[in-house]
Design a protein around this motif. Structure first.
Motif, PDB file in Angstrom:
ATOM      1  N   ALA A 132      -1.455  82.327  -8.989  1.00 42.07           N
ATOM      2  CA  ALA A 132      -1.009  83.630  -9.490  1.00 42.07           C
ATOM      3  C   ALA A 132       0.216  84.126  -8.727  1.00 42.07           C
ATOM      4  N   SER A 133       0.229  83.917  -7.421  1.00 41.61           N
ATOM      5  CA  SER A 133       1.374  84.360  -6.617  1.00 41.61           C
ATOM      6  C   SER A 133       2.635  83.604  -7.011  1.00 41.61           C
ATOM      7  N   TYR A 134       2.499  82.304  -7.211  1.00 43.56           N
ATOM      8  CA  TYR A 134       3.660  81.508  -7.588  1.00 43.56           C
ATOM      9  C   TYR A 134       4.150  81.892  -8.986  1.00 43.56           C
ATOM     10  N   GLU A 135       3.240  82.211  -9.879  1.00 36.82           N
ATOM     11  CA  GLU A 135       3.645  82.666 -11.215  1.00 36.82           C
ATOM     12  C   GLU A 135       4.448  83.961 -11.097  1.00 36.82           C
ATOM     13  N   ALA A 136       4.021  84.869 -10.235  1.00 37.26           N
ATOM     14  CA  ALA A 136       4.775  86.110 -10.025  1.00 37.26           C
ATOM     15  C   ALA A 136       6.149  85.801  -9.440  1.00 37.26           C
ATOM     16  N   LEU A 137       6.213  84.867  -8.516  1.00 33.38           N
ATOM     17  CA  LEU A 137       7.500  84.473  -7.931  1.00 33.38           C
ATOM     18  C   LEU A 137       8.417  83.864  -8.997  1.00 33.38           C
ATOM     19  N   ALA A 138       7.878  83.005  -9.841  1.00 31.62           N
ATOM     20  CA  ALA A 138       8.673  82.386 -10.903  1.00 31.62           C
ATOM     21  C   ALA A 138       9.169  83.439 -11.889  1.00 31.62           C
ATOM     22  N   ASN A 139       8.343  84.457 -12.140  1.00 26.81           N
ATOM     23  CA  ASN A 139       8.772  85.536 -13.034  1.00 26.81           C
ATOM     24  C   ASN A 139       9.962  86.295 -12.460  1.00 26.81           C
ATOM     25  N   VAL A 140      10.011  86.412 -11.142  1.00 31.65           N
ATOM     26  CA  VAL A 140      11.171  87.056 -10.512  1.00 31.65           C
ATOM     27  C   VAL A 140      12.442  86.299 -10.889  1.00 31.65           C
ATOM     28  N   ALA A 141      12.419  84.994 -10.705  1.00 30.20           N
ATOM     29  CA  ALA A 141      13.606  84.186 -11.005  1.00 30.20           C
ATOM     30  C   ALA A 141      13.953  84.258 -12.488  1.00 30.20           C
ATOM     31  N   ASP A 142      12.935  84.252 -13.357  1.00 41.29           N
ATOM     32  CA  ASP A 142      13.182  84.273 -14.799  1.00 41.29           C
ATOM     33  C   ASP A 142      13.642  85.627 -15.313  1.00 41.29           C
ATOM     34  N   ASP A 168     -12.534  92.480   3.122  1.00 40.31           N
ATOM     35  CA  ASP A 168     -13.162  92.338   1.809  1.00 40.31           C
ATOM     36  C   ASP A 168     -12.259  91.771   0.719  1.00 40.31           C
ATOM     37  N   ARG A 169     -10.993  91.489   1.046  1.00 41.36           N
ATOM     38  CA  ARG A 169     -10.082  91.013   0.001  1.00 41.36           C
ATOM     39  C   ARG A 169      -8.828  90.388   0.608  1.00 41.36           C
ATOM     40  N   ILE A 170      -8.157  89.613  -0.230  1.00 45.73           N
ATOM     41  CA  ILE A 170      -6.808  89.116   0.073  1.00 45.73           C
ATOM     42  C   ILE A 170      -5.881  89.867  -0.868  1.00 45.73           C
ATOM     43  N   GLU A 171      -4.789  90.373  -0.332  1.00 44.28           N
ATOM     44  CA  GLU A 171      -3.821  91.094  -1.152  1.00 44.28           C
ATOM     45  C   GLU A 171      -2.447  90.462  -0.972  1.00 44.28           C
ATOM     46  N   VAL A 172      -1.763  90.239  -2.095  1.00 45.21           N
ATOM     47  CA  VAL A 172      -0.423  89.676  -2.089  1.00 45.21           C
ATOM     48  C   VAL A 172       0.480  90.638  -2.848  1.00 45.21           C
ATOM     49  N   ARG A 227      -7.485  91.867  -9.375  1.00 40.52           N
ATOM     50  CA  ARG A 227      -6.687  93.038  -9.745  1.00 40.52           C
ATOM     51  C   ARG A 227      -5.222  92.651  -9.748  1.00 40.52           C
ATOM     52  N   ALA A 228      -4.495  93.136 -10.737  1.00 41.48           N
ATOM     53  CA  ALA A 228      -3.053  92.879 -10.832  1.00 41.48           C
ATOM     54  C   ALA A 228      -2.377  94.156 -11.283  1.00 41.48           C
ATOM     55  N   ASP A 229      -1.409  94.593 -10.509  1.00 34.99           N
ATOM     56  CA  ASP A 229      -0.658  95.798 -10.834  1.00 34.99           C
ATOM     57  C   ASP A 229       0.819  95.440 -10.814  1.00 34.99           C
ATOM     58  N   ILE A 230       1.537  95.845 -11.849  1.00 37.11           N
ATOM     59  CA  ILE A 230       2.966  95.555 -11.941  1.00 37.11           C
ATOM     60  C   ILE A 230       3.695  96.872 -12.142  1.00 37.11           C
ATOM     61  N   ALA A 231       4.587  97.171 -11.220  1.00 39.65           N
ATOM     62  CA  ALA A 231       5.377  98.396 -11.295  1.00 39.65           C
ATOM     63  C   ALA A 231       6.852  98.017 -11.290  1.00 39.65           C
ATOM     64  N   SER A 232       7.552  98.451 -12.334  1.00 37.17           N
ATOM     65  CA  SER A 232       8.971  98.117 -12.454  1.00 37.17           C
ATOM     66  C   SER A 232       9.787  99.396 -12.485  1.00 37.17           C
ATOM     67  N   GLY A 233      10.906  99.379 -11.779  1.00 36.06           N
ATOM     68  CA  GLY A 233      11.765 100.548 -11.739  1.00 36.06           C
ATOM     69  C   GLY A 233      13.204 100.159 -11.482  1.00 36.06           C
ATOM     70  N   GLU A 234      14.012 101.142 -11.216  1.00 39.60           N
ATOM     71  CA  GLU A 234      15.444 100.922 -10.997  1.00 39.60           C
ATOM     72  C   GLU A 234      15.736 100.029  -9.788  1.00 39.60           C
ATOM     73  N   SER A 235      14.858 100.060  -8.783  1.00 42.50           N
ATOM     74  CA  SER A 235      15.124  99.284  -7.567  1.00 42.50           C
ATOM     75  C   SER A 235      14.412  97.931  -7.556  1.00 42.50           C
ATOM     76  N   GLY A 236      13.765  97.568  -8.659  1.00 43.35           N
ATOM     77  CA  GLY A 236      13.113  96.268  -8.744  1.00 43.35           C
ATOM     78  C   GLY A 236      11.697  96.367  -9.262  1.00 43.35           C
ATOM     79  N   THR A 237      11.014  95.257  -9.198  1.00 42.68           N
ATOM     80  CA  THR A 237       9.630  95.170  -9.667  1.00 42.68           C
ATOM     81  C   THR A 237       8.752  94.758  -8.493  1.00 42.68           C
ATOM     82  N   VAL A 238       7.570  95.370  -8.427  1.00 44.71           N
ATOM     83  CA  VAL A 238       6.589  95.029  -7.400  1.00 44.71           C
ATOM     84  C   VAL A 238       5.304  94.615  -8.111  1.00 44.71           C
ATOM     85  N   VAL A 239       4.825  93.420  -7.772  1.00 44.25           N
ATOM     86  CA  VAL A 239       3.573  92.906  -8.302  1.00 44.25           C
ATOM     87  C   VAL A 239       2.574  92.897  -7.154  1.00 44.25           C
ATOM     88  N   THR A 240       1.457  93.593  -7.344  1.00 46.69           N
ATOM     89  CA  THR A 240       0.399  93.629  -6.339  1.00 46.69           C
ATOM     90  C   THR A 240      -0.818  92.930  -6.911  1.00 46.69           C
TER      91      THR A 240
END
Length: 143
Positions: free
Chosen positions: A47-57, A77-81, A115-128
């Motif tokens: 999942a992390s690599y897919e998010a990274l690939a989406n950045v490039a795409d 209790d969790r791993i967060e990326v 859990r997957a949260d995607i926030a996109s704005g003027e300064s970029g996108t953050v995937v949690t």
């Protein structure tokens, strides 16, 4: 039990295939160091690599002209990326063929993470992304 490793942080990584593959391998080593089992580690890294690939795409049009930041933390209790870019979201060109693998990255993220949260704005996108870790269960035989 050993102390879990500290946070994994890589900032300013070039959004190009070779650098992202190296980052994927480094992330896998860190995830395994946290004690997560190999199957769960594969989910986390996939999942992390897919998010990274989406950045490039999407953020940088696959041109590799931008950078990506990755922060991973092992909580009890969790791993967060958290993956962030400094580009602008661009709607992907979707192949009109019905069997096209394109355009399924977000589905993969949501299916692979708890859990997957995607926030996109003027300064970029953050995937949690977050994965719950089952607490160690100690069983005792009743006598």
């Amino acid at each position: 039990m050993d102390e879990p490793p500290g946070p994994f942080r890589r900032h300013g990584v070039q959004a190009e295939p070779q650098a992202l593959r190296r980052l994927r391998h480094d992330l896998m080593a860190w995830v395994l160091e946290t004690g997560v089992d190999a199957d769960r580690a594969q989910d986390i890294v996939l999942a992390s690599y897919e998010a990274l690939a989406n950045v490039a795409d999407h953020a940088y049009d696959g041109a590799g002209a931008g950078v990506v930041d990755l922060d991973a933390t092992a909580h009890p209790d969790r791993i967060e990326v958290v993956i962030g870019d400094h580009g602008r979201w661009r709607t992907p060109v979707v192949d009109p063929r019905p069997v096209s693998p394109r355009g399924r990255g977000l589905l993969l993220l949501r299916a692979s993470a708890d859990r997957a949260d995607i926030a996109s704005g003027e300064s970029g996108t953050v995937v949690t992304l977050a994965w719950d870790l089952a607490p160690a269960v100690v069983s005792e035989k009743q006598g």
